[in-house]
Design a protein around this motif. Structure first.
Motif, PDB file in Angstrom:
ATOM      1  N   UNK A   2     -14.668  -3.100   8.523  1.00 44.18           N
ATOM      2  CA  UNK A   2     -13.897  -3.125   9.766  1.00 44.18           C
ATOM      3  C   UNK A   2     -13.513  -1.711  10.196  1.00 44.18           C
ATOM      4  N   UNK A   3     -13.394  -1.511  11.501  1.00 47.06           N
ATOM      5  CA  UNK A   3     -13.033  -0.207  12.045  1.00 47.06           C
ATOM      6  C   UNK A   3     -11.589   0.138  11.679  1.00 47.06           C
ATOM      7  N   UNK A   4     -11.388   1.378  11.264  1.00 47.87           N
ATOM      8  CA  UNK A   4     -10.049   1.928  11.042  1.00 47.87           C
ATOM      9  C   UNK A   4      -9.218   1.125  10.049  1.00 47.87           C
ATOM     10  N   UNK A   5      -9.871   0.456   9.124  1.00 44.09           N
ATOM     11  CA  UNK A   5      -9.176  -0.272   8.072  1.00 44.09           C
ATOM     12  C   UNK A   5      -9.511   0.372   6.728  1.00 44.09           C
ATOM     13  N   UNK A   6      -8.545   0.432   5.807  1.00 42.43           N
ATOM     14  CA  UNK A   6      -8.841   1.033   4.494  1.00 42.43           C
ATOM     15  C   UNK A   6      -9.838   0.192   3.709  1.00 42.43           C
ATOM     16  N   UNK A   7     -10.681   0.848   2.944  1.00 44.46           N
ATOM     17  CA  UNK A   7     -11.631   0.159   2.082  1.00 44.46           C
ATOM     18  C   UNK A   7     -11.868   1.023   0.856  1.00 44.46           C
ATOM     19  N   UNK A   8     -12.544   0.460  -0.134  1.00 45.41           N
ATOM     20  CA  UNK A   8     -12.756   1.147  -1.411  1.00 45.41           C
ATOM     21  C   UNK A   8     -14.233   1.167  -1.757  1.00 45.41           C
ATOM     22  N   UNK A   9     -14.674   2.298  -2.287  1.00 41.09           N
ATOM     23  CA  UNK A   9     -16.027   2.447  -2.817  1.00 41.09           C
ATOM     24  C   UNK A   9     -15.943   2.451  -4.339  1.00 41.09           C
ATOM     25  N   UNK A  10     -16.770   1.637  -4.993  1.00 39.27           N
ATOM     26  CA  UNK A  10     -16.803   1.616  -6.458  1.00 39.27           C
ATOM     27  C   UNK A  10     -18.251   1.731  -6.924  1.00 39.27           C
ATOM     28  N   UNK A  11     -18.436   2.066  -8.195  1.00 35.42           N
ATOM     29  CA  UNK A  11     -19.790   2.086  -8.741  1.00 35.42           C
ATOM     30  C   UNK A  11     -19.982   3.164  -9.788  1.00 35.42           C
ATOM     31  N   UNK A  12     -21.096   3.053 -10.491  1.00 34.52           N
ATOM     32  CA  UNK A  12     -21.435   4.017 -11.530  1.00 34.52           C
ATOM     33  C   UNK A  12     -22.887   4.423 -11.427  1.00 34.52           C
TER      34      UNK A  12
END
Length: 520
Positions: free
Chosen positions: A114-124
């Motif tokens: 979504x626009x202008x909403x916080x989000x998280x990136x995860x991974x290895x």
């Protein structure tokens, strides 16, 4: 899933252990995950389907369980097919770093974030180039050049997503070997810290634009920001020793938490230590299995005769040559052989029926158990050569008597136990046969478990085998309804490469305590 759940993008997802931990809190929603291995991707898709059904259509979960229980050939029916298609859209089988793979991921990000909403990136990012074992193998290649190994730089695909999309936070996981890995004389870890703290893009005028990040340790609270000198840090601050947090294995991994500088309040989440959990605590309730015999006819009577004959000869030799020091071990071997004779164990080649277990027998029962399962998934014993059956039986008896796993020629001194490898006497493979002690956390479950079971011998000599996929999954804290796809070797590989979901959940819960994600 709650409508206010924070979106997650999961890169290099494997079978989905890191995402499983985050999504299990109910506060995070995986909108896209990327994995290049087609078999791990099957597991990832199946788990996405289960999660979507659980949140959106719990009345259709029966379709998933029918597949798990062996009553259906597919995990979906006509009624649940739309949810399966949603899972396929979420779990992407793509190779990051290729134009096609990057394009597919970018399209999914544009569509789902979504626009202008916080989000998280995860991974290895893949760890083969950083791990000590991988680097040892590479040293044997005359033409190997670290700077030409693209695996060293796959973290830049992770970096690219940060540059272009500016997540509120990111979590990156990798092996401890990344701390000492070098390319062109420089520690790759220092480059990663600098790049992740200032992942700027250059505009058409060559000006830097974008967010800065504070790279935090979840163990000590140590922070690294743009301009800091990475050589002044103790890199071990970023190593999480899983056994200190209630995970039943000695798994030590580098985990970086990046917080966008405009959201950073100065407060850093810290994981809270937990009591130690041992192997017995998480696998003792699973059905006992016998190993199978490779390269010969396999049945319960032949299996018993083989072990009794070979181990009986070993015990007799110890009694004659080992003196009083080894008498307790030879006696224990004999007692275990007598107990084995009274058992008629399955090898797990057919799905074992789940019984009503004593729910107080295993820790984390609410996490592991699922009463909708009629069977034990992925619980099948390997086949082992006759010589290895003897060593496994001896090694597990040795561990029970002496409280440690036997090592090298000094402990495998009986002639029948010595492997035929020419370098056995060198000491380079002293830990070649390793028992997972029942009263301690396991050693690290790695992808090597897919090659052979020598490092993962079950502590019960009467079962005389290595760990099953389900036992390894329990040690990795995967719930019992997590159904690993592919053949057994491929299942082991997925489990060994994963992040323990319960540890991932702890990380997710520590992030929630910051209350950063409510900011706009």
């Amino acid at each position: 899933m709650s409508s206010v759940a924070t979106p997650i993008i999961d890169l290099f997802a494997g079978p989905g252990g890191l995402g499983e931990g985050f999504s299990s809190t109910g506060n995070f929603n995986i909108v896209a995950s990327a994995e290049m291995d087609p078999i791990a991707h099957k597991t990832l898709t199946l788990r996405a389907f289960f999660r979507i059904l659980r949140e959106q259509a719990p009345e259709r979960l029966a379709d998933y369980y029918a597949f798990c229980n062996g009553d259906a050939d597919t995990p979906y029916t006509e009624q649940s097919l739309p949810y399966w298609e949603e899972a396929e859209a979420e779990a992407l089988c793509v190779e990051l770093g290729t134009s096609e793979g990057n394009r597919t991921l970018d399209e999914a990000i544009v569509k789902n974030l979504p626009k202008d909403e916080p989000w998280i990136l995860i991974g290895g990012p893949p760890c083969q180039a950083y791990s000590l074992a991988g680097r040892s193998r590479n040293k044997g290649k005359l033409d190997y050049k670290p700077e030409e190994d693209k695996r060293h730089f796959l973290y830049r695909e992770y970096l690219r997503i940060i540059q272009e999309n500016g997540p509120a936070l990111f979590v990156m996981e990798n092996v401890k070997g990344i701390l000492s890995s070098r390319v062109n004389g420089e520690r790759i870890f220092h480059s990663i810290l600098r790049d992740l703290s200032a992942p700027f893009e250059l505009d058409k005028n060559g000006e830097a634009s974008g967010h800065e990040y504070i790279i935090c340790s979840l163990v000590t609270g140590t922070c690294f920001k743009k301009g800091d000198d990475p050589t002044k840090l103790d890199p071990k601050d970023f190593v999480i020793q899983a056994e200190d947090y209630g995970i039943p294995q000695k798994r030590h991994r580098v985990i970086l938490l990046g917080i966008r500088s405009d959201l950073f309040s100065g407060s850093v989440p810290r994981l809270q230590g937990q009591p130690q959990v041992n192997v017995r605590d998480v696998i003792s309730d699973l059905p006992q299995l016998r190993s199978r015999i490779s390269r010969t006819a396999d049945n319960i009577e032949e299996w018993k005769k083989t072990i009794q004959r070979n181990v009986g000869a070993v015990a007799s030799y110890m009694t004659k040559k080992g003196g009083e020091a080894f008498r307790p071990l030879s006696d224990y071997c004999v007692r275990s052989l007598n107990a084995l004779a009274a058992h008629n164990l399955d090898n797990g080649s057919n799905q074992l029926q789940r019984k009503l277990w004593n729910v107080d027998k295993v820790l984390y029962k609410k996490w592991f158990y699922d009463n909708s399962l009629d069977v034990i998934l992925n619980h099948e014993a390997r086949s082992h050569m006759e010589s290895d059956l003897t060593r496994y039986f001896y090694a597990s008896c040795f561990a029970e008597v002496f409280g440690r796993s036997p090592k090298g020629p000094a402990d495998f001194w009986v002639p029948q136990l010595a492997p035929t490898h020419s370098n056995w006497q060198s000491g380079n493979f002293s830990d070649r046969f390793r028992v997972q002690l029942s009263n301690e956390p396991a050693t690290t479950i790695t992808s090597h478990i897919s090659k052979d079971g020598h490092y993962y011998i079950h502590p019960d000599p009467k079962q005389c085998r290595s760990l099953t996929v389900r036992e390894a999954a329990r040690i990795q804290t995967f719930p019992d309804n997590y159904f690993f796809q592919g053949n057994r070797t491929q299942q082991y590989h997925q489990v060994g490469n994963a992040v323990p979901p319960m540890l991932a959940r702890m990380i997710a819960e520590s992030i929630l305590e910051l209350d950063l994600l409510a900011k706009r």
